[in-house]
Motif scaffolding. Structure first.
Motif, PDB file in Angstrom:
ATOM      1  N   GLU A  17       0.839  -1.202   0.000  1.00  0.00           N
ATOM      2  CA  GLU A  17       0.000   0.000   0.000  1.00  0.00           C
ATOM      3  C   GLU A  17       0.878   1.258   0.000  1.00  0.00           C
ATOM      4  N   GLN A  18       2.068   1.129   0.475  1.00  0.00           N
ATOM      5  CA  GLN A  18       2.954   2.286   0.580  1.00  0.00           C
ATOM      6  C   GLN A  18       3.255   2.896  -0.787  1.00  0.00           C
ATOM      7  N   GLY A  19       3.414   2.034  -1.787  1.00  0.00           N
ATOM      8  CA  GLY A  19       3.697   2.532  -3.128  1.00  0.00           C
ATOM      9  C   GLY A  19       2.615   3.480  -3.614  1.00  0.00           C
ATOM     10  N   LEU A  20       1.370   3.074  -3.405  1.00  0.00           N
ATOM     11  CA  LEU A  20       0.274   3.922  -3.868  1.00  0.00           C
ATOM     12  C   LEU A  20       0.179   5.205  -3.039  1.00  0.00           C
ATOM     13  N   VAL A  21       0.528   5.088  -1.777  1.00  0.00           N
ATOM     14  CA  VAL A  21       0.513   6.289  -0.929  1.00  0.00           C
ATOM     15  C   VAL A  21       1.547   7.297  -1.432  1.00  0.00           C
ATOM     16  N   TYR A  22       2.730   6.813  -1.802  1.00  0.00           N
ATOM     17  CA  TYR A  22       3.761   7.719  -2.330  1.00  0.00           C
ATOM     18  C   TYR A  22       3.218   8.495  -3.529  1.00  0.00           C
ATOM     19  N   VAL A  23       2.636   7.761  -4.453  1.00  0.00           N
ATOM     20  CA  VAL A  23       2.178   8.409  -5.682  1.00  0.00           C
ATOM     21  C   VAL A  23       1.031   9.373  -5.379  1.00  0.00           C
ATOM     22  N   SER A  24       0.163   8.985  -4.459  1.00  0.00           N
ATOM     23  CA  SER A  24      -0.958   9.876  -4.111  1.00  0.00           C
ATOM     24  C   SER A  24      -0.454  11.171  -3.493  1.00  0.00           C
ATOM     25  N   LYS A  25       0.639  11.059  -2.762  1.00  0.00           N
ATOM     26  CA  LYS A  25       1.160  12.273  -2.127  1.00  0.00           C
ATOM     27  C   LYS A  25       1.898  13.140  -3.124  1.00  0.00           C
ATOM     28  N   GLY A  26       2.664  12.491  -4.013  1.00  0.00           N
ATOM     29  CA  GLY A  26       3.536  13.272  -4.886  1.00  0.00           C
ATOM     30  C   GLY A  26       2.918  13.760  -6.180  1.00  0.00           C
ATOM     31  N   CYS A  27       1.901  13.072  -6.666  1.00  0.00           N
ATOM     32  CA  CYS A  27       1.357  13.427  -7.987  1.00  0.00           C
ATOM     33  C   CYS A  27       0.010  14.118  -7.839  1.00  0.00           C
ATOM     34  N   ARG A  28       0.039  15.423  -7.870  1.00  0.00           N
ATOM     35  CA  ARG A  28      -1.152  16.212  -7.574  1.00  0.00           C
ATOM     36  C   ARG A  28      -2.282  16.033  -8.571  1.00  0.00           C
ATOM     37  N   LYS A  29      -1.921  15.631  -9.789  1.00  0.00           N
ATOM     38  CA  LYS A  29      -2.967  15.546 -10.807  1.00  0.00           C
ATOM     39  C   LYS A  29      -3.532  14.138 -10.945  1.00  0.00           C
ATOM     40  N   LEU A  30      -3.095  13.251 -10.069  1.00  0.00           N
ATOM     41  CA  LEU A  30      -3.528  11.854 -10.173  1.00  0.00           C
ATOM     42  C   LEU A  30      -5.032  11.750 -10.052  1.00  0.00           C
ATOM     43  N   GLU A  31      -5.675  11.149 -11.070  1.00  0.00           N
ATOM     44  CA  GLU A  31      -7.128  11.021 -10.975  1.00  0.00           C
ATOM     45  C   GLU A  31      -7.635   9.620 -11.299  1.00  0.00           C
ATOM     46  N   SER A  32      -6.739   8.755 -11.777  1.00  0.00           N
ATOM     47  CA  SER A  32      -7.217   7.421 -12.136  1.00  0.00           C
ATOM     48  C   SER A  32      -6.217   6.374 -11.688  1.00  0.00           C
ATOM     49  N   VAL A  33      -6.703   5.401 -10.917  1.00  0.00           N
ATOM     50  CA  VAL A  33      -5.815   4.403 -10.330  1.00  0.00           C
ATOM     51  C   VAL A  33      -6.368   3.000 -10.539  1.00  0.00           C
ATOM     52  N   LEU A  34      -5.469   2.089 -10.962  1.00  0.00           N
ATOM     53  CA  LEU A  34      -5.775   0.665 -10.917  1.00  0.00           C
ATOM     54  C   LEU A  34      -4.573   0.030 -10.237  1.00  0.00           C
ATOM     55  N   TYR A  35      -4.804  -0.650  -9.111  1.00  0.00           N
ATOM     56  CA  TYR A  35      -3.659  -1.104  -8.309  1.00  0.00           C
ATOM     57  C   TYR A  35      -3.913  -2.498  -7.778  1.00  0.00           C
ATOM     58  N   PHE A  36      -2.975  -3.401  -8.050  1.00  0.00           N
ATOM     59  CA  PHE A  36      -3.057  -4.762  -7.524  1.00  0.00           C
ATOM     60  C   PHE A  36      -2.012  -4.928  -6.434  1.00  0.00           C
ATOM     61  N   CYS A  37      -2.409  -5.432  -5.283  1.00  0.00           N
ATOM     62  CA  CYS A  37      -1.402  -5.796  -4.289  1.00  0.00           C
ATOM     63  C   CYS A  37      -2.011  -6.848  -3.369  1.00  0.00           C
ATOM     64  N   VAL A  38      -1.215  -7.331  -2.438  1.00  0.00           N
ATOM     65  CA  VAL A  38      -1.684  -8.457  -1.640  1.00  0.00           C
ATOM     66  C   VAL A  38      -2.611  -8.035  -0.513  1.00  0.00           C
ATOM     67  N   GLN A  39      -2.283  -6.924   0.102  1.00  0.00           N
ATOM     68  CA  GLN A  39      -3.093  -6.497   1.239  1.00  0.00           C
ATOM     69  C   GLN A  39      -2.986  -4.994   1.401  1.00  0.00           C
ATOM     70  N   PHE A  40      -3.861  -4.445   2.225  1.00  0.00           N
ATOM     71  CA  PHE A  40      -3.934  -2.995   2.357  1.00  0.00           C
ATOM     72  C   PHE A  40      -4.278  -2.592   3.768  1.00  0.00           C
ATOM     73  N   THR A  41      -4.269  -1.294   4.037  1.00  0.00           N
ATOM     74  CA  THR A  41      -4.660  -0.818   5.364  1.00  0.00           C
ATOM     75  C   THR A  41      -5.659   0.322   5.227  1.00  0.00           C
ATOM     76  N   ASN A  42      -6.442   0.499   6.269  1.00  0.00           N
ATOM     77  CA  ASN A  42      -7.382   1.633   6.295  1.00  0.00           C
ATOM     78  C   ASN A  42      -6.609   2.943   6.285  1.00  0.00           C
ATOM     79  N   ALA A  43      -5.523   2.960   7.051  1.00  0.00           N
ATOM     80  CA  ALA A  43      -4.743   4.207   7.143  1.00  0.00           C
ATOM     81  C   ALA A  43      -4.280   4.660   5.769  1.00  0.00           C
ATOM     82  N   ALA A  44      -3.840   3.709   4.959  1.00  0.00           N
ATOM     83  CA  ALA A  44      -3.360   4.080   3.623  1.00  0.00           C
ATOM     84  C   ALA A  44      -4.504   4.641   2.792  1.00  0.00           C
ATOM     85  N   LEU A  45      -5.667   4.001   2.854  1.00  0.00           N
ATOM     86  CA  LEU A  45      -6.817   4.481   2.083  1.00  0.00           C
ATOM     87  C   LEU A  45      -7.227   5.876   2.532  1.00  0.00           C
ATOM     88  N   ILE A  46      -7.182   6.085   3.829  1.00  0.00           N
ATOM     89  CA  ILE A  46      -7.570   7.396   4.354  1.00  0.00           C
ATOM     90  C   ILE A  46      -6.593   8.464   3.856  1.00  0.00           C
TER      91      ILE A  46
END
Lengths: 174, 585
Positions: free
Chosen positions: B357-386
């Motif tokens: 989940e950390q990878g997606l968090v990095y991109v969400s923080k750094g890429c201000r124009k991000l509007e579309s995501v498709l992400y496969f991973c094994v597990q996730f956390t609520n904190a990351a989604l928040i």
């Protein structure tokens, strides 16, 4: 735990996908493709393994999961470990990147800096003291090159390059 | 007396309106607006080929020049729809050939297209310009040859991820010998080799060619020679990048790429060896779109490439990029709008998925124009989604696939309800959402309450009960497509929200607990819905209360369809099954 409760509630029998005429469920049991997931996949798996020693363990599969188009799945990696006798560590290669035996052997030669000698169906590899072998789905160690490439690449689980005096010659085993 | 806008004036105004959604609204104002609108609509979109008859479409839109059709439901992509279900293009082509001979563009998605069909297209539409087939099947390279040879004004021929019976590469030689008007050619899904000389000659006589996507059979040498002849390309799909590394080959490749000064989009790159990546460095600064999802390239080679792509807006990549690669993307690719991370080992048992989940968090923080995501991973956390929701409230499409079914937040062991609540609440413009992981009915209560603009929702292995479905159908106002698999809900919510289904394009449910009895009842109650039970076993062989394998429900003004295979059961087709005696509890 919500996790386990959830799965126990799923009545799997009723929703089990069955590709065949009704009444054939017994025969199809071997190829378990269930549409609903079974909980604790691995645990249930190990329990049945003792009972069914004759059939090699199959992966529990869920149809269409993860949701990756089969078009894309054909391009995914399938790594196997490669060991060479005497080498300090193992390597991993993606069998899908090779189309035939010569390509694979060349890659192995490059990777481990050796040459593999000439292959003949009767005598195996001669001339270099290196013998490429592989472990197949049944757990048996086989000589690389005997079966058609496609059969090999789908049943190969790991590779081992046997070296020098460790490599038994075929006539010695007769 | 009410003032009326003269139709000439209205016509002129409408010529500025391209969006079909707007045109649909216009056509509802009054009869004369309906008439003017329909006579001026050039681009027609039919989201479900069974929702309306081809004749009705041809009749309503006499000025139609472009037709887009979609056939099978989306889950057909994951083998959940048995072969032979339907989605045939032929009846549409036949109808258009007779009634809309001025048709210039046909775009089909998830449809069955035959060679006959393609030959019909070639023969019937004199000014045919554009053919785009996405995820289609049923045709061979012979059909493609017919299009190539007959459509003299062909501008676009794109076969995107189709299953084609490949009879060899000859089809390429069927293009006319004189210069062609080709702007875009995509044959990346074909298997067999095309003659490089044919391709070279075609490219040389296609001065307008801007987009070219080769198939894996085209070698690096072939690519070099093509690039030399088409340095004006803006979109390129390479062939296979696997070849023995020779120094001269590398230099030639590098030079060829550096001459393509207008290249904005790059894809293909099958089997790419990391040693060849530097040949691409010269085009990186200009790239806005990069598809590395077939390239088994790893770190750090990936970063070396990506850090040069400062203008990148769209990135498709395999999870081999790892969290640290995504961290690099977050710092170098500030223009990123769309990210897709695919699993390199798409197996349920794979434990080595290198992104978290950390990878997606990095991109969400750094890429201000991000509007579309498709992400496969094994597990996730609520904190990351928040965090993702807080950082990227501008998300329009969020598709998370936690590969482990029912996987809870791995740090707290809770369901991912809170996380998806944050996404639904925070991302007010969310139009498409796919959820996964352990989710209780609560998650769907939040989604129903907040995700007011979501049009497409995909759910797997989630929820506790009927409430889940009830929350969604009663809450999500903009919902148009809902697809659900392996969720433990049944009949009640479906029947209670029957009216909602007419406001949606379609509902797909598989491996849930919907009974045949409920399907019959729904079918009787709602004549403008087609309720299809897709089940290998005849419903007669089981009690009416037992769950069916799959149901596909869609609104339609075309009535029941006549081309259902034997494993599709509808009330219309199987009236002998009769009126339901089942009382809904």
């Amino acid at each position: 735990m919500a996790y386990e409760k959830k799965v126990n509630e799923l009545n799997l029998k009723d929703t089990e996908l069955c590709l065949g005429l009704p009444g054939r469920t017994e025969e199809i049991k071997e190829e378990q493709e269930v549409s609903c997931v079974k909980s604790n996949n691995k645990r249930q798996f190990e329990e049945t393994r003792d009972e069914e020693e004759s059939t090699p363990p199959t992966k529990t599969q869920i149809v269409g999961w993860p949701p990756v188009r089969s078009y894309r799945k054909n391009n995914s990696v399938s790594y196997v470990k490669v060991s060479m006798d005497g080498a300090p560590y193992l390597r991993k290669i993606d069998l899908k990147t090779y189309k035939n035996y010569p390509e694979l052997l060349k890659a192995l030669e490059n990777m481990f800096k050796f040459t593999v000698g000439e292959y003949s169906e009767r005598e195996g590899y001669k001339g270099s003291g290196f013998v490429p072998t592989y472990e197949d789905k049944d757990g048996d160690w086989m000589l690389v090159g005997d079966v058609p490439w496609d059969m090999f690449s789908s049943s190969c689980k790991r590779l081992r390059i046997m070296k020098g005096s460790d490599a038994p010659t075929l006539d010695a085993s007769l | 007396m009410a003032l009326r806008l003269p139709s000439k004036v209205l016509k002129h105004i409408l010529s500025f309106i391209d969006s079909n959604e707007d045109r649909n609204s216009v056509s509802l104002v009054c009869k004369s607006w309906f008439e003017t609108e329909r006579k001026t609509r050039k681009r027609v979109f039919v989201g479900n080929c069974y929702a309306v008859t081809p004749a009705a479409v041809a009749r309503r839109f006499p000025a139609m020049r472009s037709l887009t059709l979609k056939g099978k439901p989306h889950f057909a992509d994951y083998n959940l729809v048995p072969d032979g279900w339907g989605g045939y293009a032929c009846p549409w082509i036949e109808s258009m050939a007779a009634k809309s001979p001025y048709l210039e563009e046909i775009r089909l998605k998830r449809m069955v297209v035959t060679d006959d069909c393609l030959e019909r297209i070639a023969a019937s539409f004199k000014n045919f310009k554009v053919l785009v087939l996405t995820s289609c099947e049923g045709f061979s390279t012979d059909g493609i040859a017919a299009i190539a040879s007959t459509c003299r004004n062909l501008r676009v021929l794109e076969l995107r991820e189709c299953i084609v019976e490949d009879l060899g590469g000859d089809w390429l030689s069927y293009f006319p010998e004189t210069s062609t008007s080709l702007v875009s050619l995509d044959f990346s899904c074909l298997d067999s080799e095309v003659k490089i000389s044919d391709l070279e000659r075609l490219v040389s006589r296609s001065p307008n060619l801007k987009s070219l996507k080769l198939n894996p059979a085209v070698t690096l040498d072939g690519l070099v020679s093509i690039l030399r002849r088409a340095p004006q390309l803006t979109e390129l799909g390479t062939g296979s990048f696997a070849a023995e590394l020779k120094p001269e080959a590398f230099t030639k490749l590098s030079k060829a790429f550096s001459n393509c000064k207008q290249l904005q989009s790059l894809s293909g790159l099958w089997d790419v060896l990391p040693e060849y990546l530097p040949a691409l460095y010269s085009v990186c600064p200009g790239l806005t779109s990069l598809n590395l999802s077939y390239a088994t390239v790893r770190m750090p080679d990936l970063v070396e490439l990506l850090r040069r792509c400062s203008k990148l807006q769209k990135l498709w990549v395999m999870d081999l990029i790892e969290d640290k690669g995504l961290e690099a993307v977050a710092s170098y690719c500030k223009e990123l709008r769309e990210l897709r991370v695919f699993p390199s080992e798409p197996d349920l048992d794979a434990t080595n998925i290198p992104v978290t989940e950390q990878g997606l968090v990095y991109v969400s923080k750094g890429c201000r124009k991000l509007e579309s995501v498709l992400y496969f991973c094994v597990q996730f956390t609520n904190a990351a989604l928040i965090t993702i929701a807080r950082k990227r409230p501008n998300l329009k499409c969020f598709r998370l696939c936690v590969i482990e079914p029912f996987a809870p937040d791995y740090k707290t062991n809770e369901p991912l309800d809170k996380g998806f609540k944050a996404i639904a609440e925070g991302c007010k413009d969310l139009r498409r959402l796919s959820v996964s992981g352990l989710l209780s009915d609560k998650a769907f209560k939040y989604i129903g309450k907040h995700a007011k603009k979501v049009r497409m929702l995909s759910i797997a292995f989630a929820g506790d009960s009927d409430l889940m479905l009830h929350h969604l159908l009663s809450g999500c106002e903009s919902l148009k497509k809902l697809e659900i698999r392996d969720c433990p809900f049944g009949d009640t919510a479906l029947l209670e929200n029957a009216a909602k289904l007419e406001t949606m394009r379609s509902l797909w449910m598989s491996s849930c607990f919907v009974s045949f009895g409920a399907c019959k009842l729904l079918s009787q109650k709602m004549p403008r819905l087609n309720v299809e039970v897709i089940d290998e076993h005849p419903p007669k062989t089981r009690p009416e209360s037992s769950p069916v394998e799959r149901i596909y429900i869609y609104r339609t003004v075309a009535g029941p369809r006549m081309d259902t295979p034997e494993f599709v059961w509808t009330l219309h087709k199987n009236p002998e099954i009769g009126v339901s005696k089942l009382a809904i509890k």
